[in-house]
Design an enzyme around this catalytic site. Structure first.
Site, PDB file in Angstrom:
ATOM      1  CE  LYS A  35      -0.160  -5.125   3.385  1.00 38.81           C
ATOM      2  NZ  LYS A  35      -0.330  -6.358   2.602  1.00 38.81           N
ATOM      3  CB  SER A  50      -0.860  -0.033   1.258  1.00 39.28           C
ATOM      4  OG  SER A  50      -1.230   1.251   1.658  1.00 39.28           O
ATOM      5  CB  SER A  51       0.388   4.652  -1.334  1.00 39.14           C
ATOM      6  OG  SER A  51      -0.900   4.890  -0.802  1.00 39.14           O
ATOM      7  CB  CYS A  52      -0.125   3.648   4.233  1.00 33.96           C
ATOM      8  SG  CYS A  52       0.007   1.929   4.720  1.00 33.96           S
ATOM      9  CE1 TYR A  93      -2.523  -3.299   5.758  1.00 29.42           C
ATOM     10  CE2 TYR A  93      -1.812  -1.199   4.821  1.00 29.42           C
ATOM     11  CZ  TYR A  93      -2.332  -2.472   4.663  1.00 29.42           C
ATOM     12  OH  TYR A  93      -2.650  -2.915   3.405  1.00 29.42           O
ATOM     13  CG  HIS A 131     -10.414   4.142   2.050  1.00 29.29           C
ATOM     14  ND1 HIS A 131     -10.165   2.822   1.750  1.00 29.29           N
ATOM     15  CD2 HIS A 131      -9.649   4.428   3.131  1.00 29.29           C
ATOM     16  CE1 HIS A 131      -9.275   2.340   2.606  1.00 29.29           C
ATOM     17  NE2 HIS A 131      -8.954   3.282   3.455  1.00 29.29           N
TER      18      HIS A 131
END
Length: 322
Positions: free
Chosen positions: A153, A120-122, A149, A192
């Site tokens: 990742k 994920s981009s997070c 999270y 979202h």
């Protein structure tokens, strides 16, 4: 450095190969299954959580030993919004670490030819440069609200790299931008921004409301990718990419939240007024991924935001019980 590397087996040339799509019921996994089936893959292995708990090492080991898989697409994860991350931080770090560790390690031990890990981009620092390049990883502190999270990742990316370095195992990672499409989460509290807008405009239309109030000024810039485009990119990377570094997967197109709201309003057919509550916070001013690495490999997205919203609203009408 972009590597197309030493691994020569073609993913697309063997449609009868055993492919395990982990997380096949989610937004991402279900799109990947649709894509593989449309390409003529005939031997997809799909297991629900009840059938195979990926957090249980012995169960995962037994599954891999019995099934003799050739390819693995790891789209299973525990996901949630800010509230969920704040409330259940132990779950977010532990469950994701368990899933990744069990699936990546078993893939290596049981002779899987190739695995792709989806993140994920997070994973990127809170104040990463915009657009965000792959090398921004670990260059600064994370956004505190979802660091549990994100750390899991990041560990998944590093695990794929470590197994490639030590074991010459063909493990790659892809990091998608904000995704939307069929099977998205339209929950009124914890969805979202894009599915939340679809639901709110739909409910306003059904109730005959005169206006919809949206938080903020509408000025922040965001990037969205239809999940069918991600599925296409996953197949492309399985076929074409075999490198150490993870690959960003984005649309490369930015919209303001205001433009997004107008597009959703049009797709849903809400004819009332759109009102902005500028007393409410806007969030991060800009979040865009640099997907030039993937573009240079020869991939580009196909689904426009306008078409994707129409498609997603159609799915919402057909599948979400009011």
């Amino acid at each position: 450095m972009i590597s197309l590397s030493i691994f020569t087996d073609s993913f697309l040339s063997n449609k009868s190969a055993k492919v395990f799509v982990a997380g096949h019921r989610g937004l991402v996994g279900s799109a990947i299954v649709r894509k593989l089936m449309s390409l003529g893959f005939t031997n997809l292995l799909l297991r629900t959580h009840a059938e195979l708990d990926l957090t249980r090492q012995s169960d995962v080991e037994s599954f891999f030993a019995a099934e003799k898989l050739q390819y693995v697409i790891l789209a299973a994860a525990k996901v949630g919004g800010i509230h969920a991350n704040n409330t259940y931080p132990a779950d977010f770090i532990a469950v994701n670490l368990q899933i990744q560790t069990n699936v990546i390690d078993s893939s290596y031990r049981h002779g899987v030819k190739k695995i792709i890990f989806l993140g994920s981009s997070c994973i990127y620092p809170k104040f990463a440069p915009q657009p965000i390049p792959e090398n921004a990883l670990l260059s600064g502190p994370l956004e505190p609200t979802n660091e549990w999270y994100a750390v899991a990742k990041i560990s998944g990316i590093k695990m794929c790299q470590a197994y490639r370095i030590q074991h010459k195992f063909d493990a790659i990672s892809a990091m998608p931008t904000n995704l939307y499409g069929p099977n998205d989460n339209f929950h009124p509290e914890n969805s979202h921004v894009l599915p939340a807008l679809i639901r709110r405009f739909h409910e306003a239309k059904v109730q005959g409301a005169k206006e919809v109030v949206v938080w903020g000024t509408g000025s922040p810039l965001r990037e969205f990718l239809h999940v069918d485009d991600l599925a296409d990119a996953v197949v492309f990377l399985m076929e074409k990419y075999s490198g150490l570094e993870h690959v960003n997967v984005g649309s490369g197109k930015e919209v303001t939240i205001k433009e997004l709201a107008e597009l959703v309003k049009e797709a849903v057919g809400f004819e009332g007024e759109l009102v902005w509550d500028s007393s409410k916070p806007d969030g991060t001013p800009r979040k865009l991924m640099d997907s030039s690495k993937l573009a240079n490999l020869g991939w580009s997205p196909n689904v426009s935001l306008k078409d994707g919203l129409v498609d997603t609203y159609k799915w919402y009408l057909e599948n979400i019980k009011q």
